[in-house]
Design a protein around this motif. Sequence first.
Motif, short mmCIF file in Angstrom:
data_model
loop_
_atom_site.label_atom_id
_atom_site.label_comp_id
_atom_site.label_asym_id
_atom_site.label_seq_id
_atom_site.Cartn_x
_atom_site.Cartn_y
_atom_site.Cartn_z
N GLN A 188 -4.98 6.17 11.01
CA GLN A 188 -4.78 5.13 10.93
C GLN A 188 -5.04 4.92 9.17
N PHE A 189 -5.47 3.72 9.06
CA PHE A 189 -5.34 3.10 8.21
C PHE A 189 -6.74 3.13 7.42
N GLY A 190 -7.54 3.78 6.96
CA GLY A 190 -8.67 2.94 6.75
C GLY A 190 -9.01 2.37 5.14
N ALA A 191 -10.32 1.31 5.22
CA ALA A 191 -10.76 0.91 3.14
C ALA A 191 -10.70 1.66 2.54
N ILE A 192 -9.98 1.84 1.42
CA ILE A 192 -9.82 2.29 0.33
C ILE A 192 -10.96 1.87 -1.50
N VAL A 193 -11.26 3.47 -1.53
CA VAL A 193 -12.23 3.04 -2.86
C VAL A 193 -10.27 3.75 -3.95
N ASN A 194 -9.89 3.15 -4.98
CA ASN A 194 -9.28 2.79 -5.83
C ASN A 194 -9.33 3.25 -7.17
N ARG A 195 -9.33 5.03 -7.77
CA ARG A 195 -10.15 5.31 -8.35
C ARG A 195 -8.86 6.28 -9.27
N SER A 196 -7.54 5.91 -8.63
CA SER A 196 -6.97 7.30 -8.91
C SER A 196 -6.75 7.23 -10.12
N PRO A 197 -6.56 9.37 -9.68
CA PRO A 197 -6.37 9.81 -8.55
C PRO A 197 -7.28 10.48 -7.95
N LEU A 198 -8.37 10.00 -8.43
CA LEU A 198 -9.72 9.39 -7.30
C LEU A 198 -9.28 8.29 -6.30
N VAL A 199 -9.55 8.92 -4.55
CA VAL A 199 -9.65 8.02 -4.44
C VAL A 199 -9.92 8.47 -3.03
N VAL A 200 -11.06 7.59 -2.45
CA VAL A 200 -11.60 7.89 -0.68
C VAL A 200 -11.40 6.11 0.13
N GLY A 201 -11.41 7.33 1.35
CA GLY A 201 -11.13 6.72 2.46
C GLY A 201 -12.35 6.33 3.53
N VAL A 202 -12.69 5.38 3.75
CA VAL A 202 -13.79 5.21 4.67
C VAL A 202 -13.26 4.70 6.30
N SER A 203 -13.26 5.41 7.05
CA SER A 203 -12.73 4.79 8.75
C SER A 203 -14.28 4.62 9.33
N THR A 204 -14.00 4.16 10.62
CA THR A 204 -15.01 3.61 11.68
C THR A 204 -14.32 3.53 12.75
N ASP A 205 -12.78 4.14 12.29
CA ASP A 205 -12.85 4.72 14.17
C ASP A 205 -12.25 3.71 14.43
N GLY A 206 -11.83 2.19 13.98
CA GLY A 206 -11.54 1.17 14.12
C GLY A 206 -12.64 0.41 15.28
N ALA A 207 -13.36 0.85 15.13
CA ALA A 207 -14.50 0.37 15.42
C ALA A 207 -15.47 -1.07 15.07
N ALA A 208 -15.21 -0.73 13.43
CA ALA A 208 -16.26 -2.22 12.63
C ALA A 208 -15.31 -2.25 11.61
N PRO A 209 -14.39 -2.58 11.70
CA PRO A 209 -13.22 -2.67 9.95
C PRO A 209 -13.97 -4.01 8.86
N VAL A 210 -14.62 -4.37 9.72
CA VAL A 210 -15.87 -5.15 8.40
C VAL A 210 -16.67 -4.41 7.84
N PHE A 211 -17.18 -3.69 9.09
CA PHE A 211 -18.68 -3.03 8.68
C PHE A 211 -17.96 -2.05 7.13
N LEU A 264 0.58 -1.30 0.51
CA LEU A 264 0.01 0.31 -0.58
C LEU A 264 0.95 1.14 -0.17
N LEU A 265 2.26 1.38 0.96
CA LEU A 265 2.77 2.48 1.61
C LEU A 265 3.84 2.65 -0.08
N SER A 266 4.06 1.40 -0.95
CA SER A 266 4.87 1.31 -2.22
C SER A 266 4.45 2.13 -3.60
N ALA A 267 2.44 1.99 -3.45
CA ALA A 267 1.43 2.22 -3.75
C ALA A 267 1.07 3.94 -4.52
N ALA A 268 1.64 4.71 -3.21
CA ALA A 268 1.33 5.77 -2.82
C ALA A 268 2.38 6.47 -3.56
N GLY A 269 3.49 5.85 -3.58
CA GLY A 269 4.78 5.89 -4.09
C GLY A 269 6.29 6.09 -2.98
#
Length: 343
Positions: free
Chosen positions: A133-156, A48-53
Motif C-alpha cells: 500500500q501507499f501510505g500518507a507521506i511526510v517528506n523531509r528527504s532523506p528523512l521520510v515518514v510513512g503513515v498507514s491505517t491499513d486502508g481503514a481510514a485514509p482521511v484519518f 510519487l514514483l518518479s520522485a523516488a527515482g
Amino acid sequence: MPDEKSSTANSKGHRISALAVLPVFFKLDGKRVVLAGGGEPSLWKAELLSAAGAHVEVFSESFADGFRGLASSPPNGRVDLKVRHWTPEDLTAAAMAVGAFSNDEEAAQFASAVRAAGVPVNVIDRPAFCDFQFGAIVNRSPLVVGVSTDGAAPVFGQAIRSLIEGLLPESFKLWAEAARSLRGEGDRLGDTMEKKRRFWQMFTDLALRNSGRGPASAELAELMSEAPDKAARHPVVIIEIGPHGAEALTLGAIRVLRGADDIFFDEDVPASVTEFARREARRHPVSAGQAVADEMMSAAARGGRLVRIRMSVWLGANEGPDEAALLRAAGVPVVVVAPGHIP
C-alpha cells in the motif's frame, strides 16, 4: 487502558505488538515501474514514483491533463508514456507494478498477471488486489515518514500526517543529509558499534537541541573530535507515566527511551510505550513489589543509559522501597520525571 493485545505483548516480553502491515521503504532509484492507467488517480502515483527515482512506464490509450507535463519535467527519475494497453510482457523485470481500473474484473486480471511475473502489485483504491500500500507521506528527504491505517481510514491517516509534519521542522532535512554524509567517515566515528552509537546519540541530541536550523560545519567537526570512547556517566532516568500510557510521553521522553541501553518497566506499562525503545535495548519487566534497585545499579555501572518506567506509583499501588533514594545513596545520579516534564 491498554488493549488485550498490547498487554499480552508486554507480558510475554515481545519488543513489538501485532502489526496490520509491515512498513518498508523501497529503493527505486533507476528501477523500472509499470503503471497501468492514465487517469487522475494514476497521475499522482506517477509523480510519487518518479520522485523516488523510478523509471515509470505508464500504459494507457489516453492520458489525463498533467501527464505530458510530468513526462517532460519529472521531479526525479523518468516518466515514459506508452499509448497502448499494458501486456503481460511489459511486466518482465519490473520492480513493482501499479494499476488503476474501473472494475474488479480488470483489477483482478492485472493483479494476477503481475503476481505471475513475480512482481509486487498495488491496485489503486482496491486493497483486495494489493500486495503493498501507499501510505500518507511526510517528506523531509532523506528523512521520510510513512503513515498507514491499513486502508481503514485514509482521511484519518492524512490528519496524522499533518500532525507529524507540524512536529518535524524543514531543517530536519538538513540534519538527515548531514548524517548521510557522515556515514562515510567510518572509524572516525568510533571503532566499535558501541562507540559509533554513542557518536550518533550525541549527533541526535545536537540536532534536537537545534531543530530550528541546520547543522554548522564547525559544530559537526567539534562533535567528531570528541573522544568517542570517553564514556559519560549518565543519570538513571525514572519516568512516571501514570495511567495514560504513551499519551503521557513528550518528545523528550521518547528521545530518552530511544537512547536507552537498559529499560526496567512495570509489567502494566503498555507495549505502546516500550516500543519507542531501540530493539537492541535490554528490557527488564518488573512485577508488583519486586525490588530491582540492585539490578539497576549493576546495569548503571556498565556505563550505558538506563531508563525506569513506572505506572503503579501514580495508581497508588507501589509500596516498595524508594528506588531513587537507594540509587542516590549508592552514588548513582537520578532524574525523576513526572508526565509532561521530561527535560
